[in-house]
Scaffold this motif. Structure first.
Motif, PDB file in Angstrom:
ATOM      1  N   ASP A  54       0.903  -1.155   0.150  1.00 49.81           N
ATOM      2  CA  ASP A  54       0.071   0.092  -0.103  1.00 49.81           C
ATOM      3  C   ASP A  54       0.889   1.388  -0.012  1.00 49.81           C
ATOM      4  O   ASP A  54       0.356   2.284  -0.739  1.00 49.81           O
ATOM      5  CB  ASP A  54      -0.869   0.057   1.285  1.00 49.81           C
ATOM      6  CG  ASP A  54      -2.049  -0.996   1.079  1.00 49.81           C
ATOM      7  OD1 ASP A  54      -2.219  -1.489  -0.173  1.00 49.81           O
ATOM      8  OD2 ASP A  54      -2.672  -1.217   2.016  1.00 49.81           O
ATOM      9  N   ARG A  55       1.771   1.216   0.922  1.00 49.46           N
ATOM     10  CA  ARG A  55       2.633   2.480   0.881  1.00 49.46           C
ATOM     11  C   ARG A  55       3.749   2.494  -0.143  1.00 49.46           C
ATOM     12  O   ARG A  55       4.332   3.778  -0.352  1.00 49.46           O
ATOM     13  CB  ARG A  55       3.468   2.452   2.283  1.00 49.46           C
ATOM     14  CG  ARG A  55       2.447   2.918   3.261  1.00 49.46           C
ATOM     15  CD  ARG A  55       3.029   3.074   4.572  1.00 49.46           C
ATOM     16  NE  ARG A  55       3.699   1.671   4.873  1.00 49.46           N
ATOM     17  CZ  ARG A  55       4.235   1.258   6.126  1.00 49.46           C
ATOM     18  NH1 ARG A  55       4.178   2.096   7.067  1.00 49.46           N
ATOM     19  NH2 ARG A  55       4.432   0.241   6.446  1.00 49.46           N
ATOM     20  N   LEU A  56       4.248   1.538  -0.667  1.00 51.23           N
ATOM     21  CA  LEU A  56       5.493   1.813  -1.733  1.00 51.23           C
ATOM     22  C   LEU A  56       5.039   0.951  -3.042  1.00 51.23           C
ATOM     23  O   LEU A  56       5.244   1.800  -4.308  1.00 51.23           O
ATOM     24  CB  LEU A  56       6.602   0.769  -1.128  1.00 51.23           C
ATOM     25  CG  LEU A  56       7.007   1.274   0.141  1.00 51.23           C
ATOM     26  CD1 LEU A  56       8.305   0.155   0.516  1.00 51.23           C
ATOM     27  CD2 LEU A  56       7.698   2.680  -0.167  1.00 51.23           C
ATOM     28  N   THR A  68      -0.997   1.111 -18.897  1.00 46.04           N
ATOM     29  CA  THR A  68      -1.255   0.044 -18.605  1.00 46.04           C
ATOM     30  C   THR A  68      -0.938  -0.294 -17.073  1.00 46.04           C
ATOM     31  O   THR A  68      -1.699  -0.848 -16.234  1.00 46.04           O
ATOM     32  CB  THR A  68      -0.907  -1.190 -19.357  1.00 46.04           C
ATOM     33  OG1 THR A  68      -1.508  -0.777 -20.984  1.00 46.04           O
ATOM     34  CG2 THR A  68      -1.453  -2.458 -18.988  1.00 46.04           C
ATOM     35  N   THR A  69       0.430  -0.092 -16.710  1.00 45.68           N
ATOM     36  CA  THR A  69       0.882  -0.413 -15.479  1.00 45.68           C
ATOM     37  C   THR A  69       0.183   0.221 -14.607  1.00 45.68           C
ATOM     38  O   THR A  69      -0.324  -0.237 -13.284  1.00 45.68           O
ATOM     39  CB  THR A  69       2.433  -0.269 -15.367  1.00 45.68           C
ATOM     40  OG1 THR A  69       2.986  -1.279 -16.355  1.00 45.68           O
ATOM     41  CG2 THR A  69       2.896  -0.517 -14.010  1.00 45.68           C
ATOM     42  N   ALA A  70      -0.071   1.711 -14.461  1.00 47.54           N
ATOM     43  CA  ALA A  70      -0.669   2.586 -13.792  1.00 47.54           C
ATOM     44  C   ALA A  70      -2.157   2.179 -13.389  1.00 47.54           C
ATOM     45  O   ALA A  70      -2.616   2.037 -12.080  1.00 47.54           O
ATOM     46  CB  ALA A  70      -0.742   3.939 -14.049  1.00 47.54           C
ATOM     47  N   GLU A  71      -2.792   1.550 -14.295  1.00 46.26           N
ATOM     48  CA  GLU A  71      -4.219   1.297 -14.253  1.00 46.26           C
ATOM     49  C   GLU A  71      -4.294  -0.103 -13.604  1.00 46.26           C
ATOM     50  O   GLU A  71      -5.322  -0.304 -12.798  1.00 46.26           O
ATOM     51  CB  GLU A  71      -4.820   1.105 -15.515  1.00 46.26           C
ATOM     52  CG  GLU A  71      -5.272   2.513 -16.315  1.00 46.26           C
ATOM     53  CD  GLU A  71      -5.644   2.553 -17.628  1.00 46.26           C
ATOM     54  OE1 GLU A  71      -5.794   1.355 -18.264  1.00 46.26           O
ATOM     55  OE2 GLU A  71      -5.845   3.526 -18.149  1.00 46.26           O
ATOM     56  N   LEU A  72      -3.349  -1.118 -14.050  1.00 47.61           N
ATOM     57  CA  LEU A  72      -3.327  -2.320 -13.040  1.00 47.61           C
ATOM     58  C   LEU A  72      -3.091  -2.161 -11.619  1.00 47.61           C
ATOM     59  O   LEU A  72      -3.798  -2.691 -10.659  1.00 47.61           O
ATOM     60  CB  LEU A  72      -2.111  -3.065 -14.111  1.00 47.61           C
ATOM     61  CG  LEU A  72      -1.856  -4.645 -13.209  1.00 47.61           C
ATOM     62  CD1 LEU A  72      -3.459  -5.350 -13.453  1.00 47.61           C
ATOM     63  CD2 LEU A  72      -0.742  -5.230 -13.779  1.00 47.61           C
ATOM     64  N   ALA A  77      -4.940  -2.326  -6.078  1.00 46.78           N
ATOM     65  CA  ALA A  77      -5.129  -1.679  -4.995  1.00 46.78           C
ATOM     66  C   ALA A  77      -6.616  -1.707  -4.651  1.00 46.78           C
ATOM     67  O   ALA A  77      -6.957  -1.822  -3.331  1.00 46.78           O
ATOM     68  CB  ALA A  77      -4.763  -0.152  -4.759  1.00 46.78           C
ATOM     69  N   THR A  78      -7.615  -1.585  -5.379  1.00 40.57           N
ATOM     70  CA  THR A  78      -8.998  -1.537  -5.226  1.00 40.57           C
ATOM     71  C   THR A  78      -9.664  -2.759  -5.238  1.00 40.57           C
ATOM     72  O   THR A  78     -10.179  -2.812  -3.809  1.00 40.57           O
ATOM     73  CB  THR A  78      -9.527  -0.698  -6.459  1.00 40.57           C
ATOM     74  OG1 THR A  78      -9.131   0.659  -6.641  1.00 40.57           O
ATOM     75  CG2 THR A  78     -11.085  -0.491  -5.876  1.00 40.57           C
ATOM     76  N   GLU A  79      -9.291  -3.663  -5.911  1.00 39.45           N
ATOM     77  CA  GLU A  79      -9.912  -5.213  -5.800  1.00 39.45           C
ATOM     78  C   GLU A  79      -9.257  -5.935  -4.518  1.00 39.45           C
ATOM     79  O   GLU A  79     -10.225  -6.425  -4.031  1.00 39.45           O
ATOM     80  CB  GLU A  79      -9.448  -5.752  -6.952  1.00 39.45           C
ATOM     81  CG  GLU A  79     -10.137  -5.389  -8.206  1.00 39.45           C
ATOM     82  CD  GLU A  79      -9.799  -6.320  -9.417  1.00 39.45           C
ATOM     83  OE1 GLU A  79      -9.110  -7.267  -9.268  1.00 39.45           O
ATOM     84  OE2 GLU A  79     -10.234  -5.829 -10.650  1.00 39.45           O
ATOM     85  N   LEU A  80      -7.990  -5.488  -4.349  1.00 40.81           N
ATOM     86  CA  LEU A  80      -7.562  -6.630  -3.370  1.00 40.81           C
ATOM     87  C   LEU A  80      -7.267  -6.031  -1.865  1.00 40.81           C
ATOM     88  O   LEU A  80      -6.692  -6.751  -1.070  1.00 40.81           O
ATOM     89  CB  LEU A  80      -6.108  -7.238  -3.814  1.00 40.81           C
ATOM     90  CG  LEU A  80      -6.023  -8.047  -5.136  1.00 40.81           C
ATOM     91  CD1 LEU A  80      -4.881  -8.108  -5.457  1.00 40.81           C
ATOM     92  CD2 LEU A  80      -7.067  -9.244  -4.996  1.00 40.81           C
ATOM     93  N   GLY A  81      -7.827  -5.030  -1.801  1.00 35.78           N
ATOM     94  CA  GLY A  81      -7.553  -4.111  -0.497  1.00 35.78           C
ATOM     95  C   GLY A  81      -8.354  -4.695   0.568  1.00 35.78           C
ATOM     96  O   GLY A  81      -8.150  -4.343   1.796  1.00 35.78           O
ATOM     97  N   GLY A  82      -9.339  -5.833   0.508  1.00 31.87           N
ATOM     98  CA  GLY A  82     -10.103  -6.287   1.632  1.00 31.87           C
ATOM     99  C   GLY A  82      -9.373  -7.333   2.397  1.00 31.87           C
ATOM    100  O   GLY A  82     -10.001  -7.843   3.352  1.00 31.87           O
ATOM    101  N   LEU A  83      -8.302  -7.950   1.909  1.00 33.29           N
ATOM    102  CA  LEU A  83      -7.586  -8.911   2.772  1.00 33.29           C
ATOM    103  C   LEU A  83      -7.412  -8.670   4.153  1.00 33.29           C
ATOM    104  O   LEU A  83      -7.678  -9.579   5.001  1.00 33.29           O
ATOM    105  CB  LEU A  83      -6.464  -9.364   1.890  1.00 33.29           C
ATOM    106  CG  LEU A  83      -5.695 -10.648   2.390  1.00 33.29           C
ATOM    107  CD1 LEU A  83      -6.522 -11.894   2.676  1.00 33.29           C
ATOM    108  CD2 LEU A  83      -4.604 -10.941   1.672  1.00 33.29           C
TER     109      LEU A  83
END
Length: 148
Positions: A54-56, A68-72, A77-83
């Motif tokens: 998240d920080r780096l 493409t990298t920035a969007e990925l 960050a959005t999809e996997l943030g719930g772990l």
């Protein structure tokens, strides 16, 4: 410097601790002492790893000149943030008393948690880490294979 190799090493450590937790969750009778040790170890490592991402990692990749990298990075960050929230709920919800009352439920929830972790690791390594500058070959980490 953040590298794919560092993150993959953290994945290997997470997979090892998760596999240990699964072994304890599958054992009967449930023994809360080694489970507590494995859960807290997993928690420390997981939350540190997620904080690094998240920080780096995500900020670095979001600044990439490659769209493409920035969007990925944004999508991950959005999809996997719930772990982290899932793990916190698991830790709070499964007290030693509840584990002993419902060992099958504890085993089922532990499997679900470690499967979610394994899937996140798989996706990060397959899709995201190759976008980290100066990365080498990305190894695959499988939580289930660590249980053997």
């Amino acid at each position: 410097m953040l590298s794919a190799e560092r993150l993959i090493l953290e994945h290997l450590q997470l997979a090892s601790v998760a596999a240990d937790l699964l072994r304890h969750a599958e054992a009967r009778p449930i023994d809360p002492a080694p489970i507590a040790t494995a859960r807290w170890s997993l928690g420390r490592q997981l939350l540190a790893h997620l904080a690094t991402e998240d920080r780096l990692l995500y900020p670095m990749l979001r600044r990439s000149p490659d769209r493409t990298t920035a969007e990925l990075a944004e999508r991950f960050a959005t999809e996997l943030g719930g772990l982290a929230d899932t793990f916190k709920g698991y830790m709070l919800g499964w007290t030693p008393e509840r584990m002993q009352r419902d060992p099958d439920g504890f085993e089922r929830d532990t499997h679900a948690l470690t499967e979610q972790l394994s899937e996140r690791i798989r996706r990060e390594e397959a899709e995201l880490y190759r976008h980290i500058p100066d990365t080498g070959t990305v190894a695959k980490v499988d939580v289930a294979a660590r249980r053997a």
